[in-house]
Motif scaffolding. Structure first.
Motif, PDB file in Angstrom:
ATOM      1  N   VAL A 159      20.827   5.072   0.709  1.00 50.65           N
ATOM      2  CA  VAL A 159      19.592   4.308   0.817  1.00 50.65           C
ATOM      3  C   VAL A 159      18.496   5.233   1.343  1.00 50.65           C
ATOM      4  O   VAL A 159      18.739   6.051   2.237  1.00 50.65           O
ATOM      5  CB  VAL A 159      19.769   3.097   1.765  1.00 50.65           C
ATOM      6  CG1 VAL A 159      18.465   2.348   1.957  1.00 50.65           C
ATOM      7  CG2 VAL A 159      20.852   2.161   1.235  1.00 50.65           C
ATOM      8  N   SER A 160      17.302   5.090   0.802  1.00 50.85           N
ATOM      9  CA  SER A 160      16.177   5.909   1.254  1.00 50.85           C
ATOM     10  C   SER A 160      15.914   5.679   2.742  1.00 50.85           C
ATOM     11  O   SER A 160      16.116   4.586   3.263  1.00 50.85           O
ATOM     12  CB  SER A 160      14.930   5.609   0.425  1.00 50.85           C
ATOM     13  OG  SER A 160      14.589   4.249   0.505  1.00 50.85           O
ATOM     14  N   LYS A 161      15.450   6.725   3.421  1.00 53.61           N
ATOM     15  CA  LYS A 161      15.206   6.667   4.869  1.00 53.61           C
ATOM     16  C   LYS A 161      13.766   6.291   5.211  1.00 53.61           C
ATOM     17  O   LYS A 161      13.466   5.946   6.344  1.00 53.61           O
ATOM     18  CB  LYS A 161      15.520   8.030   5.506  1.00 53.61           C
ATOM     19  CG  LYS A 161      16.942   8.495   5.278  1.00 53.61           C
ATOM     20  CD  LYS A 161      17.890   7.750   6.168  1.00 53.61           C
ATOM     21  CE  LYS A 161      19.283   8.347   6.051  1.00 53.61           C
ATOM     22  NZ  LYS A 161      20.312   7.340   5.993  1.00 53.61           N
ATOM     23  N   THR A 162      12.874   6.392   4.225  1.00 53.01           N
ATOM     24  CA  THR A 162      11.472   6.060   4.440  1.00 53.01           C
ATOM     25  C   THR A 162      10.984   5.201   3.268  1.00 53.01           C
ATOM     26  O   THR A 162      11.500   5.314   2.154  1.00 53.01           O
ATOM     27  CB  THR A 162      10.593   7.323   4.536  1.00 53.01           C
ATOM     28  OG1 THR A 162      10.749   8.077   3.347  1.00 53.01           O
ATOM     29  CG2 THR A 162      10.963   8.169   5.749  1.00 53.01           C
ATOM     30  N   PRO A 163       9.990   4.363   3.510  1.00 49.92           N
ATOM     31  CA  PRO A 163       9.442   3.554   2.416  1.00 49.92           C
ATOM     32  C   PRO A 163       8.699   4.439   1.406  1.00 49.92           C
ATOM     33  O   PRO A 163       8.067   5.422   1.792  1.00 49.92           O
ATOM     34  CB  PRO A 163       8.465   2.611   3.107  1.00 49.92           C
ATOM     35  CG  PRO A 163       8.713   2.728   4.566  1.00 49.92           C
ATOM     36  CD  PRO A 163       9.366   4.040   4.797  1.00 49.92           C
ATOM     37  N   LEU A 164       8.792   4.085   0.148  1.00 47.17           N
ATOM     38  CA  LEU A 164       8.059   4.775  -0.909  1.00 47.17           C
ATOM     39  C   LEU A 164       6.945   3.859  -1.382  1.00 47.17           C
ATOM     40  O   LEU A 164       7.201   2.723  -1.782  1.00 47.17           O
ATOM     41  CB  LEU A 164       8.991   5.094  -2.088  1.00 47.17           C
ATOM     42  CG  LEU A 164       8.286   5.619  -3.336  1.00 47.17           C
ATOM     43  CD1 LEU A 164       7.769   7.042  -3.098  1.00 47.17           C
ATOM     44  CD2 LEU A 164       9.196   5.568  -4.537  1.00 47.17           C
ATOM     45  N   LYS A 165       5.708   4.362  -1.329  1.00 48.98           N
ATOM     46  CA  LYS A 165       4.568   3.565  -1.780  1.00 48.98           C
ATOM     47  C   LYS A 165       4.298   3.851  -3.248  1.00 48.98           C
ATOM     48  O   LYS A 165       4.195   4.997  -3.667  1.00 48.98           O
ATOM     49  CB  LYS A 165       3.321   3.900  -0.961  1.00 48.98           C
ATOM     50  CG  LYS A 165       2.129   3.026  -1.345  1.00 48.98           C
ATOM     51  CD  LYS A 165       0.933   3.326  -0.475  1.00 48.98           C
ATOM     52  CE  LYS A 165      -0.256   2.435  -0.697  1.00 48.98           C
ATOM     53  NZ  LYS A 165      -0.382   1.648  -1.863  1.00 48.98           N
ATOM     54  N   THR A 166       4.221   2.780  -4.042  1.00 48.20           N
ATOM     55  CA  THR A 166       3.782   2.862  -5.434  1.00 48.20           C
ATOM     56  C   THR A 166       2.706   1.798  -5.620  1.00 48.20           C
ATOM     57  O   THR A 166       2.391   1.058  -4.685  1.00 48.20           O
ATOM     58  CB  THR A 166       4.927   2.602  -6.441  1.00 48.20           C
ATOM     59  OG1 THR A 166       5.302   1.223  -6.356  1.00 48.20           O
ATOM     60  CG2 THR A 166       6.127   3.509  -6.196  1.00 48.20           C
ATOM     61  N   ARG A 167       2.206   1.683  -6.818  1.00 46.33           N
ATOM     62  CA  ARG A 167       1.177   0.666  -7.081  1.00 46.33           C
ATOM     63  C   ARG A 167       1.719  -0.758  -6.922  1.00 46.33           C
ATOM     64  O   ARG A 167       0.961  -1.719  -6.818  1.00 46.33           O
ATOM     65  CB  ARG A 167       0.582   0.860  -8.474  1.00 46.33           C
ATOM     66  CG  ARG A 167       1.571   0.695  -9.601  1.00 46.33           C
ATOM     67  CD  ARG A 167       0.963   1.147 -10.920  1.00 46.33           C
ATOM     68  NE  ARG A 167       1.969   1.203 -11.961  1.00 46.33           N
ATOM     69  CZ  ARG A 167       2.084   0.305 -12.924  1.00 46.33           C
ATOM     70  NH1 ARG A 167       1.246  -0.696 -12.998  1.00 46.33           N
ATOM     71  NH2 ARG A 167       3.028   0.440 -13.834  1.00 46.33           N
ATOM     72  N   PHE A 168       3.044  -0.897  -6.856  1.00 44.18           N
ATOM     73  CA  PHE A 168       3.663  -2.219  -6.720  1.00 44.18           C
ATOM     74  C   PHE A 168       3.830  -2.652  -5.266  1.00 44.18           C
ATOM     75  O   PHE A 168       4.023  -3.812  -4.986  1.00 44.18           O
ATOM     76  CB  PHE A 168       5.026  -2.236  -7.414  1.00 44.18           C
ATOM     77  CG  PHE A 168       4.942  -1.908  -8.870  1.00 44.18           C
ATOM     78  CD1 PHE A 168       4.428  -2.822  -9.783  1.00 44.18           C
ATOM     79  CD2 PHE A 168       5.351  -0.671  -9.339  1.00 44.18           C
ATOM     80  CE1 PHE A 168       4.331  -2.514 -11.130  1.00 44.18           C
ATOM     81  CE2 PHE A 168       5.262  -0.352 -10.691  1.00 44.18           C
ATOM     82  CZ  PHE A 168       4.749  -1.272 -11.579  1.00 44.18           C
ATOM     83  N   GLY A 169       3.819  -1.677  -4.354  1.00 44.59           N
ATOM     84  CA  GLY A 169       4.048  -1.968  -2.940  1.00 44.59           C
ATOM     85  C   GLY A 169       4.912  -0.875  -2.331  1.00 44.59           C
ATOM     86  O   GLY A 169       4.895   0.269  -2.783  1.00 44.59           O
ATOM     87  N   PHE A 170       5.683  -1.256  -1.323  1.00 46.47           N
ATOM     88  CA  PHE A 170       6.552  -0.310  -0.613  1.00 46.47           C
ATOM     89  C   PHE A 170       8.010  -0.610  -0.955  1.00 46.47           C
ATOM     90  O   PHE A 170       8.464  -1.738  -0.803  1.00 46.47           O
ATOM     91  CB  PHE A 170       6.312  -0.408   0.897  1.00 46.47           C
ATOM     92  CG  PHE A 170       4.954   0.099   1.284  1.00 46.47           C
ATOM     93  CD1 PHE A 170       4.775   1.418   1.662  1.00 46.47           C
ATOM     94  CD2 PHE A 170       3.848  -0.738   1.244  1.00 46.47           C
ATOM     95  CE1 PHE A 170       3.519   1.899   2.010  1.00 46.47           C
ATOM     96  CE2 PHE A 170       2.587  -0.276   1.584  1.00 46.47           C
ATOM     97  CZ  PHE A 170       2.424   1.050   1.965  1.00 46.47           C
ATOM     98  N   HIS A 171       8.715   0.424  -1.379  1.00 48.14           N
ATOM     99  CA  HIS A 171      10.102   0.283  -1.819  1.00 48.14           C
ATOM    100  C   HIS A 171      11.062   0.911  -0.813  1.00 48.14           C
ATOM    101  O   HIS A 171      10.804   1.990  -0.294  1.00 48.14           O
ATOM    102  CB  HIS A 171      10.341   1.030  -3.142  1.00 48.14           C
ATOM    103  CG  HIS A 171       9.405   0.668  -4.235  1.00 48.14           C
ATOM    104  ND1 HIS A 171       9.732  -0.224  -5.227  1.00 48.14           N
ATOM    105  CD2 HIS A 171       8.154   1.090  -4.511  1.00 48.14           C
ATOM    106  CE1 HIS A 171       8.716  -0.328  -6.060  1.00 48.14           C
ATOM    107  NE2 HIS A 171       7.743   0.465  -5.654  1.00 48.14           N
ATOM    108  N   ILE A 172      12.170   0.237  -0.604  1.00 48.45           N
ATOM    109  CA  ILE A 172      13.341   0.838   0.030  1.00 48.45           C
ATOM    110  C   ILE A 172      14.360   0.873  -1.105  1.00 48.45           C
ATOM    111  O   ILE A 172      14.649  -0.154  -1.729  1.00 48.45           O
ATOM    112  CB  ILE A 172      13.836   0.018   1.221  1.00 48.45           C
ATOM    113  CG1 ILE A 172      12.730  -0.031   2.280  1.00 48.45           C
ATOM    114  CG2 ILE A 172      15.125   0.632   1.778  1.00 48.45           C
ATOM    115  CD1 ILE A 172      12.965  -1.027   3.358  1.00 48.45           C
ATOM    116  N   ILE A 173      14.851   2.057  -1.385  1.00 48.58           N
ATOM    117  CA  ILE A 173      15.652   2.267  -2.596  1.00 48.58           C
ATOM    118  C   ILE A 173      17.106   2.558  -2.251  1.00 48.58           C
ATOM    119  O   ILE A 173      17.392   3.293  -1.311  1.00 48.58           O
ATOM    120  CB  ILE A 173      15.078   3.457  -3.406  1.00 48.58           C
ATOM    121  CG1 ILE A 173      13.607   3.216  -3.731  1.00 48.58           C
ATOM    122  CG2 ILE A 173      15.888   3.690  -4.677  1.00 48.58           C
ATOM    123  CD1 ILE A 173      12.885   4.462  -4.222  1.00 48.58           C
TER     124      ILE A 173
END
Length: 92
Positions: free
Chosen positions: A74-88
């Motif tokens: 699981v990702s350790k930091t949120p990823l910002k895209t045009r959709f919002g913030f993802h935890i992957i």
């Protein structure tokens, strides 16, 4: 090389909410349960599972972040895209 990858995510509207979910994960909460409860994506119904994704079809930053993860990581930091913030979470 495979033509698809498999990922799940929890999509949230703000960085603050995403960081709160990361804290819950660190406390041992289930990714799948948190995805069902908090994700704003329709994939929440399937525990955040996005299914197999063809290379080049997702947001390039999202795809890059998934490919840096090992399966079940699981990702350790949120990823910002045009959709919002993802935890992957990479599934395969």
């Amino acid at each position: 090389m495979k033509e698809t990858y498999h990922a799940a995510h929890i999509l949230l509207p703000t960085r603050h909410e995403a960081e709160d979910i990361l804290r819950k994960l660190a406390e041992g909460k289930s990714f799948e349960e948190l995805a069902r409860k908090y994700s704003s994506c329709s994939s929440s119904k399937s525990s955040g599972d996005l299914g197999p994704i063809p290379f080049g079809k997702a947001d390039p930053d999202f795809e890059e972040a998934v490919l840096l993860l090992k399966p079940e990581q699981v990702s350790k930091t949120p990823l910002k895209t045009r959709f919002g913030f993802h935890i992957i979470k990479r599934l395969k």
